[in-house]
Scaffold this motif. Structure first.
Motif, PDB file in Angstrom:
ATOM      1  N   THR A  91      35.134  53.196  -7.578  1.00  0.00           N
ATOM      2  CA  THR A  91      35.518  54.140  -8.623  1.00  0.00           C
ATOM      3  C   THR A  91      36.800  53.691  -9.315  1.00  0.00           C
ATOM      4  O   THR A  91      36.924  53.807 -10.545  1.00  0.00           O
ATOM      5  CB  THR A  91      35.714  55.546  -8.028  1.00  0.00           C
ATOM      6  N   ILE A 148      35.882  50.993 -11.765  1.00  0.00           N
ATOM      7  CA  ILE A 148      35.252  51.575 -12.953  1.00  0.00           C
ATOM      8  C   ILE A 148      36.322  52.204 -13.846  1.00  0.00           C
ATOM      9  O   ILE A 148      36.339  52.004 -15.066  1.00  0.00           O
ATOM     10  CB  ILE A 148      34.199  52.629 -12.548  1.00  0.00           C
ATOM     11  N   LEU A 198      29.916  49.535 -16.927  1.00  0.00           N
ATOM     12  CA  LEU A 198      28.502  49.657 -16.563  1.00  0.00           C
ATOM     13  C   LEU A 198      28.080  48.539 -15.616  1.00  0.00           C
ATOM     14  O   LEU A 198      27.288  48.755 -14.697  1.00  0.00           O
ATOM     15  CB  LEU A 198      27.631  49.629 -17.824  1.00  0.00           C
ATOM     16  N   MET A 235      29.177  49.429 -12.223  1.00  0.00           N
ATOM     17  CA  MET A 235      28.280  50.452 -11.678  1.00  0.00           C
ATOM     18  C   MET A 235      27.010  49.813 -11.102  1.00  0.00           C
ATOM     19  O   MET A 235      26.555  50.171 -10.011  1.00  0.00           O
ATOM     20  CB  MET A 235      27.889  51.446 -12.769  1.00  0.00           C
ATOM     21  N   GLN A 292      25.581  49.804  -7.217  1.00  0.00           N
ATOM     22  CA  GLN A 292      24.243  50.240  -6.816  1.00  0.00           C
ATOM     23  C   GLN A 292      23.553  49.184  -5.953  1.00  0.00           C
ATOM     24  O   GLN A 292      22.836  49.511  -5.007  1.00  0.00           O
ATOM     25  CB  GLN A 292      23.402  50.547  -8.054  1.00  0.00           C
ATOM     26  N   THR A 350      32.646  59.439  -8.700  1.00  0.00           N
ATOM     27  CA  THR A 350      32.044  58.231  -9.263  1.00  0.00           C
ATOM     28  C   THR A 350      30.951  58.585 -10.260  1.00  0.00           C
ATOM     29  O   THR A 350      30.847  57.981 -11.338  1.00  0.00           O
ATOM     30  CB  THR A 350      31.451  57.362  -8.145  1.00  0.00           C
ATOM     31  N   MET A 375      30.550  57.605 -14.236  1.00  0.00           N
ATOM     32  CA  MET A 375      29.368  56.945 -14.785  1.00  0.00           C
ATOM     33  C   MET A 375      28.821  57.706 -15.987  1.00  0.00           C
ATOM     34  O   MET A 375      28.494  57.126 -17.025  1.00  0.00           O
ATOM     35  CB  MET A 375      28.282  56.842 -13.707  1.00  0.00           C
ATOM     36  N   CYS A 389      28.382  56.543 -19.914  1.00  0.00           N
ATOM     37  CA  CYS A 389      27.073  56.623 -20.577  1.00  0.00           C
ATOM     38  C   CYS A 389      27.161  57.436 -21.864  1.00  0.00           C
ATOM     39  O   CYS A 389      26.551  57.093 -22.881  1.00  0.00           O
ATOM     40  CB  CYS A 389      26.037  57.247 -19.641  1.00  0.00           C
ATOM     41  N   VAL A 417      21.453  58.174 -13.830  1.00  0.00           N
ATOM     42  CA  VAL A 417      22.566  58.781 -13.084  1.00  0.00           C
ATOM     43  C   VAL A 417      22.244  60.242 -12.787  1.00  0.00           C
ATOM     44  O   VAL A 417      22.525  60.744 -11.689  1.00  0.00           O
ATOM     45  CB  VAL A 417      23.884  58.653 -13.869  1.00  0.00           C
TER      46      VAL A 417
END
Length: 413
Positions: free
Chosen positions: A217, A220, A233, A236, A240, A250, A254, A258, A270
């Motif tokens: 996090t 990001i 992104l 992220m 994943q 988190t 995200m 987006c 998400v």
């Protein structure tokens, strides 16, 4: 698998900012001068290039004691029974800054805990620069900052964008063997990103062999803070692939990205994770879902998310008001605000920011005055943003005298 974000960010996506900007050394970044003594913390030399930056490596220092665990903070001694720190904290919690200062100054025994209480209390009560001044006084008195002190100082450096002091804290943490530690590394990442030195954030992230959701996090956030949304992104996606479970914080980050990039397809993915993990009823997650769908123009989905929240708070109402604004349904947004209040939900500062923005765009002068006057009813102090919307609206409609009044209310404009 260890994902090297340093390479991922440069290669994975095109970006408006060059990769050279992302790898800029701290030596090229300006730092603010605050009242810390020049030899309080061992400074990182300004010529220290990023290519040689290994903040988590202590191979150059022979230590007899083992490093602290990355998941467990270093041990700190409990305060003495007569220590004033608890009373200082109590006064600060009640907003009695002068009383807290009086207790501290009259105390014959000022421990590190008491100093930490003063520094933290001043920072949380809106006096960050005074908090750094107390760090200087603490050092002059011969007290050695501990792990808690570092964790208090770093957010202050991040807020004030004081890169020089942040680097000194980093060097001191290395000297005292406070690294590697997940919480401190993430705080350092946030500090460097706030100061515009994302290269250091990347190196800190890559230097941690085991990455948890806090570090992902923070990475990001570092990308988002510096405007690297496509790279956020990419981070992220890498998270994943590690099968690291995202938490509510988190997921909201995200969704925010987006929405900013209008990536509704990824936003829906998400959203699927939110439903799978059972976070759909969490207010700030639901609000960010509504914001994302509103920004992407999928208003029906925004309304569905809003309707599914059982106990609607100001965050979810505000998000739907913004969604109406995205669709340019300005009168409906104002009606929704009134419906929110009639349902017994109190608006917050962000709600008023949303409706004043809509009034500014739609030219609703009378409604804007009504909302601005209503803020005092809810004990909300007018912010720079609130006043800006009023000034813009009134200037556009030739009400210059009234616009001047709002200018005077907000000296920062």
């Amino acid at each position: 698998m260890l994902f090297c974000v340093h390479h991922l960010i440069v290669v994975a996506y095109p970006c408006s900012k060059s990769s050279n900007q992302m790898q800029t050394s701290v030596s090229t970044s300006a730092s603010l001068s605050l009242p810390l003594p020049p030899h309080s913390f061992p400074p990182i030399p300004n010529t220290f290039p990023l290519s040689n930056f290994k903040p988590l490596s202590l191979s150059s220092q022979q230590q007899k004691e083992p490093l602290p665990s990355p998941s467990t903070p270093p041990h700190t001694k409990p305060p003495h029974p007569n220590d004033p720190s608890s009373l200082i904290q109590l006064h600060f919690k009640r907003g009695n800054v002068d009383l807290a200062r009086q207790v501290f100054e009259e105390s014959p025994r000022r421990s590190v805990s008491a100093w930490n209480a003063m520094i933290s209390g001043l920072a949380h009560n809106g006096f960050p620069r005074e908090a750094l001044e107390y760090v200087r006084l603490m050092l002059e008195e011969g007290k050695r900052p501990n792990w808690i002190t570092m964790m208090v100082i770093l957010p202050i450096c991040a807020k004030l964008r004081t890169l020089k002091q942040g680097k000194e804290v980093h060097a001191y943490a290395l000297k005292r063997r406070f690294l590697p530690h997940v919480t401190m590394v993430s705080s350092l990442m946030v500090m460097y990103s706030k100061c515009g030195v994302i290269g250091y954030s990347i190196r800190l992230f890559d230097g941690m062999e085991k990455k948890n959701v806090i570090l992902w996090t923070a990475m990001i956030d570092s990308c988002v803070e510096n405007g690297f949304l496509n790279e956020a992104l990419a981070v992220m996606r890498s998270m994943q692939l590690t099968r690291q479970r995202a938490d509510t914080v988190t997921l909201t980050r995200m969704l925010c990205v987006c929405g900013e990039l209008r990536r509704v397809k990824l936003g829906k993915e998400v959203h699927g994770q939110v439903l799978k993990l059972g976070f759909a009823s969490v207010h700030y997650v639901a609000a960010e879902l509504i914001n994302m769908y509103g920004a992407c123009g999928v208003f029906d989905n925004a309304k569905l998310v809003f309707g599914a929240v059982p106990d609607k708070g100001s965050m979810t109402w505000t998000a739907l008001i913004r969604a109406y604004g995205y669709k340019e349904w300005y009168r409906e947004a104002i009606d929704l605000f009134d419906l929110m209040m009639s349902n017994g939900c109190s608006p917050n500062t962000f709600t008023f920011e949303a409706v004043l923005s809509i009034c500014d765009r739609a030219g609703f002068v009378e409604d804007a005055f009504r909302f601005f006057d209503l803020m005092s009813t809810y004990e909300i102090e007018a912010s720079k943003e609130h006043c800006t919307f009023m000034v813009q609206l009134l200037t556009r409609y030739g009400k210059l005298d009234e616009a001047q009044r709002f200018l005077e209310m907000s000296p920062s404009l």
